[in-house]
Write an enzyme that holds these catalytic residues in place. Structure first.
Site, PDB file in Angstrom:
ATOM      1  CB  SER A  64      32.901 -28.606  15.152  1.00  0.00           C
ATOM      2  OG  SER A  64      31.944 -29.599  14.978  1.00  0.00           O
ATOM      3  CG  HIS A  67      37.619 -32.430  15.008  1.00  0.00           C
ATOM      4  ND1 HIS A  67      36.417 -33.019  15.305  1.00  0.00           N
ATOM      5  CD2 HIS A  67      38.568 -33.251  15.517  1.00  0.00           C
ATOM      6  CE1 HIS A  67      36.636 -34.152  15.965  1.00  0.00           C
ATOM      7  NE2 HIS A  67      37.923 -34.307  16.119  1.00  0.00           N
TER       8      HIS A  67
HETATM    9 ZN   LIG Z   1      28.993 -28.319  17.791  1.00  0.00          ZN
END
Ligand SMILES: [Zn+2]
Ligand SMILES: [Zn+2]
Length: 383
Positions: A64, A67
């Site tokens: 994440s 990203h």
């Molecule tokens: Zn994570």
């Protein structure tokens, strides 16, 4: 103190976001353009009553994080909830070094100064209908550390005590350094633990399953480790990176293929686990290879959607399920105990420990690796 700060341009609102404007989005990939991450000097966190101040020891770089800082055709690649600007970092360990004013004595006793702890990332309210029906991970007023509230790629973080878990048992068994490293890896393991053993589909898990795991990043590898512990008969892996394929084999996968080679895998799978956000691939493979009564389990988020042909569900009496988060049901507690008793292998997943300065460069260059990278904001444990 030093912190990794994420900013972006708001495509539907005020434009450039700086510390004078905050913008919240439930779908960051639609609302935010040109994400930017910098190492900045910021004030120490402010503490509410029953907040702990933690001196961060280790904080994992998560998919994440990559990203959120990835510019995908001009937009932020991460599709979930964020509020910018924010300090990122949500899988961490730290030492208790202070309390918010008005913190009650019970909290101080449970979390004494210098105690090593880890913390859940999902900040649930406990009052909304979702929370009151036990669905903490789906809280209607959810905040997330490292996404909407300042996270732990920083020297210090403020965390509500209700989210914290003591690492004292891990420390007494394995020493402080190992306990703090493992502590920063509880969150990704807890996400996979919940997906395999605790979602609404929990009754589908049983020993002897044949599993296809799509994606061998840290969440996928944690799922592999837990699936083998949970009695999976075999786990075959599809993964784009050859170093990650090799790593999955090392950790016990029966086979590891590039995604486009999936037809070379033999047999039928009881579970297809999507730890890559590759919904389209999972649905395609399922048509041919999902066993009757099988389960497709989505753990990773995807920036794109995929058309569903219900025929695969109808003809195979199959189901597609998803889970989010790691809160409730003592998921963190279970993972910490499994680590303490060496039933799972978090340190096998650990590849590098780097500084905040190195972390910002890695995020800018989108330089992932074949295992878990931990960031050490204090510089301790650097390799
Ligand atoms: Zn994570
Ligand atoms: Zn709630």
């Amino acid at each position: 103190m030093k912190a990794l700060r994420l900013q972006a341009t708001n495509s539907t609102g005020p434009g450039a976001i700086d510390s004078s404007v905050t913008v919240r989005s439930k779908n960051s990939s639609t609302d935010f353009e040109n994400p930017r991450v910098e190492l900045e000097d910021v004030p120490l966190p402010t503490l509410a009553p029953n907040d702990l101040l933690l001196k961060v020891q280790f904080c994992g770089l998560c998919g994440s994080d990559f990203h959120m800082t990835e510019n995908h055709k001009g937009r932020m690649a991460y599709p979930g909830l964020t509020q910018l600007p924010v300090t990122i970092g949500h899988e961490f360990s730290g030492l208790v070094v202070g309390y918010g004013n008005g913190t009650n004595e019970r909290v101080k006793k449970a979390f004494p100064l210098q105690l090593p702890v880890t913390s859940e990332e999902m900040v649930w309210c406990g009052e909304c209908p979702a929370c009151r029906s036990g669905h903490l991970n789906h809280c209607e007023q959810l905040e997330e550390l490292g996404f909407t509230r300042n996270g732990a790629h920083a020297e210090f973080i403020a965390v509500p005590a209700k989210l914290c878990w003591s690492l004292a048992d891990l420390e007494s068994r394995h020493g402080s350094s190992i306990a703090l490293k493992m502590g920063a890896m509880v969150e990704p393991y807890a996400v996979s633990y919940r997906a395999l053993f605790q979602g609404a589909h929990r009754s589908q898990w049983m020993p002897g399953l044949k599993i296809l795991l799509v994606g061998a990043g840290p969440i996928g590898l944690a799922a592999l480790d837990l699936a083998l512990l949970g009695g999976a008969l075999l786990v075959d892996v599809l993964e784009q990176r050859s170093d990650r394929k090799d790593f999955a084999l090392e950790l016990g996968a029966r086979s590891a293929l590039f995604p486009e080679q999936w037809r070379e895998a033999t047999g039928q799978y009881d579970w297809i686990i999507d730890a890559a956000g590759a919904t389209d691939l999972c649905l395609e493979v399922a048509k041919d290879r999902l066993a009757i009564g099988g389960t497709i389990c989505a753990i990773a988020r995807s920036a794109s959607s995929a058309p569903l042909d219900a025929e695969v569900l109808i003809t195979k009496n199959a189901r597609i399920v998803g889970t989010q988060g790691h809160s409730g049901e003592s998921t963190f507690g279970k993972v910490i105990e499994l680590m303490a008793h060496q039933k799972i292998r978090p340190l096998h997943l650990l590849r590098r420990i780097i500084s905040l300065e190195a972390a910002v460069l890695r995020l800018k260059n989108q330089e992932k690796c074949e295992g878990k990278i931990l960031v050490s904001p204090s510089g301790g444990g650097l390799e």
